[in-house]
Design a protein around this motif. Structure first.
Motif, mmCIF file in Angstrom:
data_model
loop_
_atom_site.group_PDB
_atom_site.id
_atom_site.type_symbol
_atom_site.label_atom_id
_atom_site.label_comp_id
_atom_site.label_asym_id
_atom_site.label_seq_id
_atom_site.Cartn_x
_atom_site.Cartn_y
_atom_site.Cartn_z
ATOM 1 N N GLU A 361 0.879 -1.086 -0.051
ATOM 2 C CA GLU A 361 0.049 -0.025 0.098
ATOM 3 C C GLU A 361 0.870 1.289 -0.042
ATOM 4 O OE1 GLU A 361 -4.112 1.701 1.890
ATOM 5 O OE2 GLU A 361 -2.599 0.383 3.339
ATOM 6 N N ILE A 362 0.240 2.300 -0.799
ATOM 7 C CA ILE A 362 0.930 3.750 -0.693
ATOM 8 C C ILE A 362 0.123 4.469 0.143
ATOM 9 C CG2 ILE A 362 1.019 5.715 -2.098
ATOM 10 C CD1 ILE A 362 3.358 4.320 -2.515
ATOM 11 N N GLN A 363 -1.240 4.780 -0.238
ATOM 12 C CA GLN A 363 -2.302 5.383 0.550
ATOM 13 C C GLN A 363 -3.610 5.251 -0.096
ATOM 14 O OE1 GLN A 363 -1.198 9.691 1.465
ATOM 15 N NE2 GLN A 363 -3.295 10.260 1.114
ATOM 16 N N ALA A 364 -4.542 5.191 0.759
ATOM 17 C CA ALA A 364 -6.021 5.312 0.394
ATOM 18 C C ALA A 364 -6.345 3.949 -0.656
ATOM 19 C CB ALA A 364 -6.434 6.590 -0.300
ATOM 20 N N GLY A 365 -5.668 3.015 -0.332
ATOM 21 C CA GLY A 365 -6.063 1.586 -1.031
ATOM 22 C C GLY A 365 -5.063 1.709 -2.345
ATOM 23 N N THR A 367 -1.729 0.918 -4.701
ATOM 24 C CA THR A 367 -0.731 -0.020 -4.229
ATOM 25 C C THR A 367 0.477 -0.115 -5.100
ATOM 26 O OG1 THR A 367 -1.773 -1.743 -5.374
ATOM 27 C CG2 THR A 367 -1.973 -1.669 -2.885
ATOM 28 N N ILE A 368 1.655 -0.444 -4.948
ATOM 29 C CA ILE A 368 2.709 -0.439 -6.009
ATOM 30 C C ILE A 368 2.619 -1.846 -6.417
ATOM 31 C CG2 ILE A 368 5.085 -0.556 -6.449
ATOM 32 C CD1 ILE A 368 5.316 1.864 -4.332
ATOM 33 N N THR A 369 2.511 -2.076 -7.693
ATOM 34 C CA THR A 369 2.466 -3.291 -8.394
ATOM 35 C C THR A 369 3.536 -3.524 -9.573
ATOM 36 O OG1 THR A 369 0.809 -2.617 -10.011
ATOM 37 C CG2 THR A 369 -0.163 -3.339 -7.936
ATOM 38 N N GLY A 370 3.811 -4.778 -9.719
ATOM 39 C CA GLY A 370 4.575 -5.010 -11.011
ATOM 40 C C GLY A 370 5.915 -5.435 -10.620
ATOM 41 N N THR A 376 10.110 1.864 -10.370
ATOM 42 C CA THR A 376 9.696 2.899 -11.752
ATOM 43 C C THR A 376 8.252 3.310 -11.518
ATOM 44 O OG1 THR A 376 8.978 0.815 -12.781
ATOM 45 C CG2 THR A 376 11.325 1.546 -13.206
ATOM 46 N N GLN A 377 7.160 2.490 -10.989
ATOM 47 C CA GLN A 377 5.978 2.720 -11.050
ATOM 48 C C GLN A 377 5.395 4.371 -10.465
ATOM 49 O OE1 GLN A 377 3.060 0.239 -9.035
ATOM 50 N NE2 GLN A 377 1.419 0.573 -10.765
ATOM 51 N N PRO A 389 1.939 9.198 -15.397
ATOM 52 C CA PRO A 389 2.282 10.412 -14.522
ATOM 53 C C PRO A 389 2.539 10.077 -13.189
ATOM 54 C CG PRO A 389 -0.161 10.101 -14.593
ATOM 55 C CD PRO A 389 0.515 9.103 -15.806
ATOM 56 N N PHE A 390 3.198 11.063 -12.352
ATOM 57 C CA PHE A 390 3.644 10.763 -11.055
ATOM 58 C C PHE A 390 2.499 10.348 -10.185
ATOM 59 C CE2 PHE A 390 4.301 12.689 -6.753
ATOM 60 C CZ PHE A 390 5.159 11.786 -6.335
ATOM 61 N N ALA A 391 2.954 9.487 -9.456
ATOM 62 C CA ALA A 391 1.802 8.641 -8.602
ATOM 63 C C ALA A 391 0.586 8.069 -9.037
ATOM 64 C CB ALA A 391 1.265 10.073 -7.517
ATOM 65 N N SER A 392 0.775 7.662 -10.369
ATOM 66 C CA SER A 392 -0.194 6.678 -10.861
ATOM 67 C C SER A 392 -0.098 5.418 -10.553
ATOM 68 C CB SER A 392 -0.358 6.895 -12.463
ATOM 69 O OG SER A 392 1.077 6.609 -13.175
ATOM 70 N N TRP A 393 -0.186 4.969 -9.215
ATOM 71 C CA TRP A 393 0.059 3.707 -8.799
ATOM 72 C C TRP A 393 -1.434 2.905 -8.982
ATOM 73 C CZ3 TRP A 393 1.417 7.427 -4.845
ATOM 74 C CH2 TRP A 393 2.975 7.800 -4.869
ATOM 75 N N THR A 394 -1.264 1.939 -8.507
ATOM 76 C CA THR A 394 -2.638 0.746 -8.826
ATOM 77 C C THR A 394 -3.848 1.065 -7.947
ATOM 78 O OG1 THR A 394 -1.000 -0.795 -9.839
ATOM 79 C CG2 THR A 394 -3.245 -1.375 -9.193
ATOM 80 N N LYS A 395 -4.945 1.366 -8.418
ATOM 81 C CA LYS A 395 -5.970 1.800 -7.605
ATOM 82 C C LYS A 395 -6.653 0.541 -7.523
ATOM 83 C CE LYS A 395 -9.699 3.617 -9.543
ATOM 84 N NZ LYS A 395 -10.503 4.561 -10.012
ATOM 85 N N MET A 396 -7.461 0.368 -6.373
ATOM 86 C CA MET A 396 -7.997 -0.843 -5.855
ATOM 87 C C MET A 396 -9.384 -0.758 -6.614
ATOM 88 S SD MET A 396 -10.228 -1.236 -2.132
ATOM 89 C CE MET A 396 -8.486 -1.273 -1.048
ATOM 90 N N PRO A 397 -9.858 -2.066 -7.219
ATOM 91 C CA PRO A 397 -11.216 -1.940 -8.115
ATOM 92 C C PRO A 397 -12.243 -1.898 -7.427
ATOM 93 C CG PRO A 397 -10.081 -4.376 -7.743
ATOM 94 C CD PRO A 397 -9.167 -3.290 -7.021
ATOM 95 N N GLY A 398 -13.400 -1.762 -8.198
ATOM 96 C CA GLY A 398 -14.655 -1.466 -7.289
ATOM 97 C C GLY A 398 -15.460 -2.881 -7.636
#
Length: 882
Positions: A361-365, A367-370, A376-377, A389-398
């Motif tokens: 986890e990074i923040q608010a669900g 995450t860093i993946t890959g 790099t992510q 873009p900067f801070a475009s990490w992986t969002k928790m899906p709905g």
């Protein structure tokens, strides 16, 4: 304090029954009205009827309904081409089980300015379920109280099991060995884990938080709770799953800034890699009522019932499908004009955290993946090869999700018993509404709007009159409402309560201000958070807020974010009522009622690094009722004006209090019940401090999940080194809310050191015990605490805010309170959660003293209190009040 207006969650409710078509017609179930021409072919705009008792070979009329959602969708597609009115797909009462999502695209849109309406018979009555019913329960020989059942057909894995709507806990507990860090994981002190049935099923959880008392920080920032699975255990060698392990322990740091990650969010590695907080999903740890375990290879589910539960008669559901509705158009062909009304979405899971990616986890669900995510992510130009873009990490899906969709309406529905985020209105979603719905018992974020990956922002989203509570249940860094880069979003008249972390989180990409760089440009503007009622938040983690914002919110004060008319109180962890974090620019915080926060109501001072002028990020803090008491000022773009120090709610205009939260005509949403009544979840983060020769002071986080019946009290249990109980002490929930600790006495020194667990109570019974504190023996404290520092007074007309910093030295005991002495003879005792945690975190404190006389000068003395006694006071004089 205003009435909390929290929902009375007391009446049990099991899953909606599957009714026969004949019974539905006889009972007049909504949506199944007999047609006078039942055998006449439907017209182009004819409604579609669905019932669990129907048949997909039928024509979808009222008397001949179909049985599945995809068949209903396909019939609606054929009938909407010449639509001249809204076309309703009537879902009769019952449970509609799905193996995968109902897929919707542009072909499933309303035509000619009309809508396609998926109409249920009422949330809790019409249930779209991704669950598989677990049946055939039998007692397990040789294990009193334990039951087992064959895994349902098609269930390969799950992270959630529910009994009459009550979430079970994956079998877990303390890590049974000590660990020594290695490049690939750990060396254990024994081979105990290697002898488990399936060590590769287990995952380590790293609970975060401020370092307080003897509670350890093991995560990636006190706002996170990462998880990494075990890949293998052989002998004493424990190998952790990759890439989760690398993404959680190798995050790249600036070469010239040791400890500062290029992501600028949290540490570069797990704070205490050599100690996981606990381990989860192991058969060998299945020892507390309410716990379960799925043996995938043996295809067997195990469950240890809570008191009063009978697996043979209960509705036990294993979440199986990972998505229930997947509505996705394209930029050129969006899904549009679709409504969902009177439905419940339940029993979906999310399996990614169980695999090699884990939950870094990074923040608010997010995450860093890959495999190279750590390097790099989302790091863009801050590191070679960084992706943008900067801070475009992986969002928790709905579990229910939409993207490139417009005119989506969700109303009178329930999102409960879900394993990811509840509802996602993703990139390209526009002109859509979510109203009069309930979000609860969700593993992660309740509602997600937009994203941060540079795609088309969401726009024109209205979220109103919803109740979001008792979440997140699994990924505790999740928030009630997560809003990324959006435009013209309005979040209004909602109630958000009993939340593990922040209530509403908006914005992204502001972290570069930590290194003197401007926030990442983004398309957000014209977003508003107004007239919401938010309370009992930050109940598990820290460094968040009732309304949390970071990054650029617009292009000017005119189109920047507006946070107005909200009532926010009852914060537990460290944070702010309205938290304007890194790079938050062009925000207006006006007309809110803010109280009961730890160390700030509004934090608004950040340097504006878009130029070299040394200004602050433009922010307006105006006309709020608060306890912070900051004086009016215009400081390089940060404007504070017209705010009122409040010593009680009686001083607040009643219309402001009455106007916050769900509007009167919609408050029946607070009465919606989603599960049977159960015991509360266990408290968390138990810590201790010496309380004298035979006593310990015990602190803990209360459960934000009360089981559908309010928590009435807590009991602390002192355990000897051999695990036997030495003593107990109880406290009412009301006293704990005020005091925030329990004194556990009559502990024989010779039998220590003692570990402490805590249980919570409600009308249903007692929770499972918490994880135990670190061991500690009582001692006789001798040295008194030093005086607090930086004492100052912020004066109003009839009240004053006293602010101070906890003493740097507290002797040989922790601070449990403060004593304020007023020159008019009053002595005010200060207690609360912030008293306990601000000292080790170095955060300031404040309290309001009311009942002051205008024109009179006062002097205040503030002294710290520990088990050794009351230390010297810090004197804070004030000129005559205006």
């Amino acid at each position: 304090m205003p009435a909390s207006r929290s929902a009375p969650r007391t009446a049990p409710r099991r899953s909606a029954p599957i009714v026969t078509l004949a019974a539905a017609l006889a009972l007049g179930v909504p949506g199944l009205v007999p047609s006078a021409t039942a055998h006449t072919p439907p017209t182009a705009s004819a409604d579609v009827y669905v019932s669990p008792a129907g048949s997909d070979s039928s024509d979808g009329t009222a008397q001949h309904p179909v049985s599945t959602l995809p068949r209903a969708r396909d019939l609606a597609r054929g009938r909407s081409a010449h639509q001249n009115a809204d076309l309703t797909i009537h879902l009769a009462a019952g449970t509609y089980r799905v193996d995968g999502p109902l897929q919707l695209d542009a072909r499933d849109s309303g035509q000619g300015g009309h809508r396609i309406i998926w109409q249920g018979a009422g949330a809790g009555t019409t249930v779209i379920s991704g669950g598989r019913k677990v049946e055939g329960w039998q007692p397990v020989p040789g294990r009193p109280g334990l039951w087992s059942a064959p895994a349902p057909q098609g269930l390969t894995d799950t992270r959630q099991l529910y009994v009459d709507g009550v979430r079970g806990r994956r079998a877990g507990g303390e890590v049974p060995v000590s660990l020594t860090l290695t490049p690939t994981g750990y060396t254990a002190s024994s081979d105990a884990i290697a002898h488990w049935r399936h060590p590769g099923d287990a995952e380590f959880v790293y609970t975060s938080g401020e370092a307080l008392w003897n509670v350890e920080r093991n995560g990636l920032g006190q706002w996170t709770e990462p998880r990494c699975p075990i890949a293998a255990a052989q002998g004493t060698t424990i190998t952790m799953a990759r890439p989760c392990w690398d993404n959680s322990t190798r995050r790249v740091e600036f070469p010239d800034r040791p400890g500062r990650t290029v992501s600028m969010v949290g540490p570069g590695t797990l704070t205490n890699k050599a100690k996981a907080s606990y381990v989860e999903n192991a058969f060998e740890l299945l020892d507390e009522p309410g716990e379960w375990y799925l043996d995938r290879s043996a295809r067997t589910v195990y469950y240890l019932p809570r008191p009063g539960e009978d697996p043979r008669s209960a509705d036990i559901e294993a979440a199986s499908a990972e998505k229930l509705v997947d509505g996705h158009g394209t930029a050129k062909a969006p899904l549009h004009d679709v409504a969902f009304q009177g439905l419940q979405f339940s029993y979906a899971t999310w399996l990614t955290p169980s695999g090699p990616e884990g939950f870094s986890e990074i923040q608010a669900g997010y995450t860093i993946t890959g495999a190279q995510g750590w390097a790099t992510q989302g790091l863009c130009g801050f590191t070679p090869g960084g992706t943008c873009p900067f801070a475009s990490w992986t969002k928790m899906p709905g579990n229910v999700s939409f993207s490139y969709a417009r005119g989506i309406e969700i109303s009178d529905s329930t999102f409960a018993h879900l394993g990811a985020a509840g509802l996602e209105l993703g990139a390209g979603t526009a002109d859509s509404t979510v109203r009069t719905s309930v979000f609860t018992d969700i593993s992660g974020n309740g509602l997600e709007i937009g994203g941060v990956d540079g795609q088309t922002p969401a726009s024109g989203i209205e979220v109103s009159d919803n109740h979001l509570y008792a979440l997140p249940r699994e990924f505790h860094g999740g928030v009630g409402i997560l809003n990324g880069y959006t435009q013209h979003t309005t979040i209004a008249h909602n109630q958000l309560d009993h939340l593990g972390y922040s209530a509403i989180s908006l914005g992204w990409g502001g972290w570069p201000d930590k290194i003197g760089s401007p926030a990442t440009p983004n398309p957000s503007h014209d977003n508003a958070v107004r007239d919401n009622l938010i309370f009992d938040y930050l109940q598990l983690l820290d460094d968040g807020g009732g309304v949390y914002t970071q990054g650029l919110t617009g292009t000017s004060m005119a189109d920047g974010e507006k946070v107005t008319g909200n009532v926010i109180h009852g914060q537990w962890g460290l944070g702010k009522s309205v938290y304007t974090d890194n790079g938050c620019t062009y925000e207006t915080v006006q007309g809110n009622v803010l109280y009961g926060a730890a160390y700030a109501n509004v934090a608004g001072r950040h340097t504006d690094y878009r130029d070299k002028l040394g200004n602050n990020d433009p922010t307006l803090i105006k006309d709020n009722w608060w306890e912070e008491g900051t004086a009016d000022a215009d400081s390089k773009g940060l404007v504070t004006t017209g705010n009122h120090i409040m010593s009680s709610l009686a001083e607040v205009p009643p219309d402001i209090l009455a106007g916050a939260g769900i509007e009167p005509a919609q408050r029946s949403v607070l009465d919606r019940v989603t599960q049977a009544v159960s015991v509360p979840e266990a408290p968390a983060r138990v810590g201790t401090s010496t309380g004298g020769a035979d006593a310990l002071y015990v602190i803990f986080n209360p459960s934000h999940v009360d089981g559908g019946s309010p928590v009435t009290g807590y009991t602390a249990h002192a355990l000897r080194p051999d695990g036997t109980q030495a003593a107990t002490a109880s406290i009412t929930a009301a006293d704990f809310e005020r005091q925030a600790y329990v004194r556990l006495g009559q502990l024989p020194f010779s039998q220590g050191p003692f570990r402490v667990t805590v249980t919570a109570h409600n009308a249903r019974g007692e929770s499972a015990p918490s994880l135990a504190s670190a061991p500690l023996a009582p001692t006789v404290p001798v040295a008194l605490p030093a005086a607090p520092t930086a004492a100052k007074v912020r004066a109003g007309s009839h009240a004053a805010t006293l602010a101070w910093t906890p003493p740097a030295a507290t002797g040989d005991a922790k601070v449990i309170g403060y004593r304020i002495t007023v020159s008019d003879g009053r002595v005010i005792e200060v207690a609360g959660r912030d008293v306990l945690v601000t000292q080790p975190s170095g955060k300031g404190m404040f309290r309001v003293v009311g009942g002051l006389v205008p024109g009179r000068a006062y002097t205040f003395s503030i002294a710290a209190v520990t088990a050794a006694g009351t230390g010297p006071g810090a004197i804070a004089p004030t000129p005559p009040l205006p």
